[in-house]
Design an enzyme around this catalytic site. Sequence first.
Site, mmCIF file in Angstrom:
data_model
loop_
_atom_site.group_PDB
_atom_site.id
_atom_site.type_symbol
_atom_site.label_atom_id
_atom_site.label_comp_id
_atom_site.label_asym_id
_atom_site.label_seq_id
_atom_site.Cartn_x
_atom_site.Cartn_y
_atom_site.Cartn_z
ATOM 1 N N LYS A 1 -2.707 2.099 -13.906
ATOM 2 C CA LYS A 1 -3.981 1.798 -13.230
ATOM 3 C C LYS A 1 -4.944 2.954 -13.475
ATOM 4 C CE LYS A 1 -4.132 -0.824 -9.049
ATOM 5 N NZ LYS A 1 -3.862 -0.817 -7.599
HETATM 6 C C1 E4P Z 1 -4.773 -3.300 -5.389
HETATM 7 O O1 E4P Z 1 -4.551 -3.199 -6.559
HETATM 8 C C2 E4P Z 1 -5.596 -2.336 -4.639
HETATM 9 O O2 E4P Z 1 -5.179 -1.038 -4.887
HETATM 10 C C3 E4P Z 1 -5.569 -2.614 -3.165
HETATM 11 O O3 E4P Z 1 -5.467 -3.992 -2.950
HETATM 12 C C4 E4P Z 1 -6.758 -1.980 -2.445
HETATM 13 O O4 E4P Z 1 -6.864 -2.530 -1.171
HETATM 14 P P1 E4P Z 1 -7.729 -1.868 0.013
HETATM 15 O O5 E4P Z 1 -9.165 -2.111 -0.261
HETATM 16 O O6 E4P Z 1 -7.252 -2.576 1.235
HETATM 17 O O7 E4P Z 1 -7.390 -0.404 0.011
#
Ligand code: E4P
Length: 230
Positions: free
Chosen positions: A85
């Site tokens: 990522k």
């Molecule tokens: C997924 O890949 C993201 O990292 C995650 O869903 C972020 O979610 P949040 O906005 O609740 O932190």
Amino acid sequence: MKIFVDSADEREILRWFREGIVDGVTTNPTIMLKDGVSDIESGAKRLSALVGDRPVSIEVTSNDPEEMLAQARAFASWAHNIIVKIPVVNEFGESSLRVVNELTREDIAINATAILSFNQAMLAAKAGATYVSIFYGRIADEGGDPTLVVRNTRQWMDAWNSSAQIIVGSVRTVLDIQNAALSGAHIITVPPQFFPRMIDHKYSRDTVRQFNRDAEKALQEVPIRIAAGK
Ligand code: E4P
């Protein structure tokens, strides 16, 4: 459409894998911390082994492009199913697209993350990202329409035969999941606490209760015969 689980909690991941509804795992540093994983390397290796060939996203933790590249190469060497990522920009708003592009050329699969607009999604797909993670809840937090961002991104990808896939993350409600599924997400990554709410329904319980009570009455009169050896 695929469903990933947005978690680093091995028990929860296994629980929902066994239900046959989960196709991969996503994490981020906040999720790792919340789920008690402080050693990224051993945590990532454990999660990747847990899920076999399914993809597991692990996020880099630097603002510096060279450090992102180094971390990404290390992560990718830990297991064949690790997806790296990369935030689409660092915390100073500097583009990470070069990092995405270089790693893609090295055959490292990238999940471009922290995407909050159509333009970011389009550019990340052009740079070669395998996945673009659109943060549904965070778009709505700012007064944006996340459904429109997902729908427009999907429409653009289909029109130009992009091989990138949309992951909808940052899910805050069950309705977000439903809306994302219907607006063209290829994948939704679901925090595990939402699965019971998606599955359960008060009236389903009442319905099954009624059937069980009536079956009990019928079975008192004529029990079910199960043939020996079958
Ligand atoms: C997924 O890949 C993201 O990292 C995650 O869903 C972020 O979610 P949040 O906005 O609740 O932190």
